[in-house]
Design an enzyme around this catalytic site. Structure first.
Site, PDB file in Angstrom:
ATOM      1  N   CYS A  33      42.699  35.900  44.008  1.00  0.00           N
ATOM      2  CA  CYS A  33      41.688  34.510  44.076  1.00  0.00           C
ATOM      3  C   CYS A  33      40.693  34.890  45.238  1.00  0.00           C
ATOM      4  O   CYS A  33      40.769  35.512  46.053  1.00  0.00           O
ATOM      5  CB  CYS A  33      42.691  32.989  44.718  1.00  0.00           C
ATOM      6  SG  CYS A  33      41.727  31.669  44.712  1.00  0.00           S
ATOM      7  N   CYS A  66      36.222  28.884  41.059  1.00  0.00           N
ATOM      8  CA  CYS A  66      37.571  29.897  40.736  1.00  0.00           C
ATOM      9  C   CYS A  66      36.504  30.951  41.273  1.00  0.00           C
ATOM     10  O   CYS A  66      34.916  31.134  40.413  1.00  0.00           O
ATOM     11  CB  CYS A  66      37.717  30.193  39.185  1.00  0.00           C
ATOM     12  SG  CYS A  66      38.601  31.003  39.218  1.00  0.00           S
TER      13      CYS A  66
END
Length: 306
Positions: free
Chosen positions: A94, A245
């Site tokens: 991530c 994101c």
């Protein structure tokens, strides 16, 4: 949902975010507190738990099989980012999370990193080098590549995506950023706003391990001052729509840059609902093109589960 938080009484945690992509963070240096998927899911539940897009456990790499395997070639990767999606499933990487992870290590006194210095973090998507900047952190996300390279290079797209709010399936391009992404270009921000991301979009063919789906609108003009500009929303695998994101922003920039052709810039600003992140493509010493992600990281609270 069965109440599982009672078994975690006394667990210390922090809450942090990177451009609105938020995480529960737990320090477990010696790898003594493995969290079950259902515990992670309830901690991340926004009504029954703390609430977050995912959970990050800070573990010294030597205490995890995946981390220990990295140490042979990356002995500086002392810390491993054990990242779980909000539903409790494992995730490879991530981009927003790794910035927040490093900020958490510093905040907890587990690491020291002055502005301009860098440290290597172990992840399931490989080692990531994170540098501290005046306004946050930048991360060498490593090389990017197409998930379906032959179709991508021959046709410019490799899949079709259906989502609520879009009348017809849209062509898309799948990009591997250490985790899978499928990028759809939309015509304008009105179309972006009408796209409903409550449920996961349908992707055909679906990458082998599922995919995150980005809906991107190139700016008009696309390039201002040698910087490309994109506005994006994302449905994250195992989470739902999130405010940001990091790996998705990198994938959206990679796809848009590919579609724009040889004169497209190497530096991009990607606007997401939670803010803006920077993406830069550069030739790395390993001979491959890498992607750098930059943006802020914030710790907003810490506490102890009752």
């Amino acid at each position: 949902m069965t109440d599982t938080l009672g078994t975690l009484t006394g667990l210390r945690f922090a809450k942090g975010h990177g451009t609105g992509n938020d995480f529960v963070l737990v320090a477990d240096p010696d790898g003594e507190r493995e969290l079950a998927p259902e515990q992670v899911a309830q901690l991340c539940d926004r009504h029954l738990g703390i609430g977050a897009d995912g959970l990050i456990r800070a573990v010294r790499s030597v205490h995890l099989p995946e981390g220990a395997a990295l140490l042979g070639q990356n002995p500086d990767a002392e810390w491993f980012m054990d990242y779980r999606n909000g539903d409790g499933s494992l995730s490879e990487m991530c981009g927003n999370g790794v910035r927040v992870f490093v900020h958490f290590l510093i905040n907890q006194g587990l690491a020291v990193l002055a502005e301009g210095e860098a440290m290597t973090i172990g992840t399931r998507g490989g080692p990531k080098v994170v540098s501290r900047t005046a306004g946050g952190y930048r991360v060498d996300m490593g090389p990017w590549e197409f998930i379906f390279p032959q179709q991508a290079r021959e046709h410019g797209t490799d899949s079709l995506v259906e989502a609520a709010g879009l009348e017809v399936a849209r062509p898309a391009l799948s990009v591997d950023m250490g985790n899978p992404h499928t990028v759809v270009a939309l015509a304008d921000r009105g179309e972006l706003a009408r796209t409903v991301l409550v449920d996961a979009p349908s992707v055909t063919p679906l990458p082998p391990h599922g995919t995150n789906v980005e809906f991107a609108v190139p700016a008009e003009p696309l390039v201002t001052g040698d910087v490309g500009n994109i506005t994006m929303r994302v449905h994250e695998r195992g989470v739902g729509e999130t405010m940001s994101c990091g790996t998705g922003a990198c994938a959206a920039a990679a796809a848009t840059r590919f579609w724009a052709g040889a004169d497209a810039p190497d530096t991009w600003a990607v606007a997401v609902p939670g803010g803006t992140v920077g993406v830069r493509f550069f030739a790395a010493p390993d001979g491959r093109e890498h992607v750098e992600l930059s943006g802020p990281a914030v710790i907003v609270a810490d506490g102890v589960l009752a």
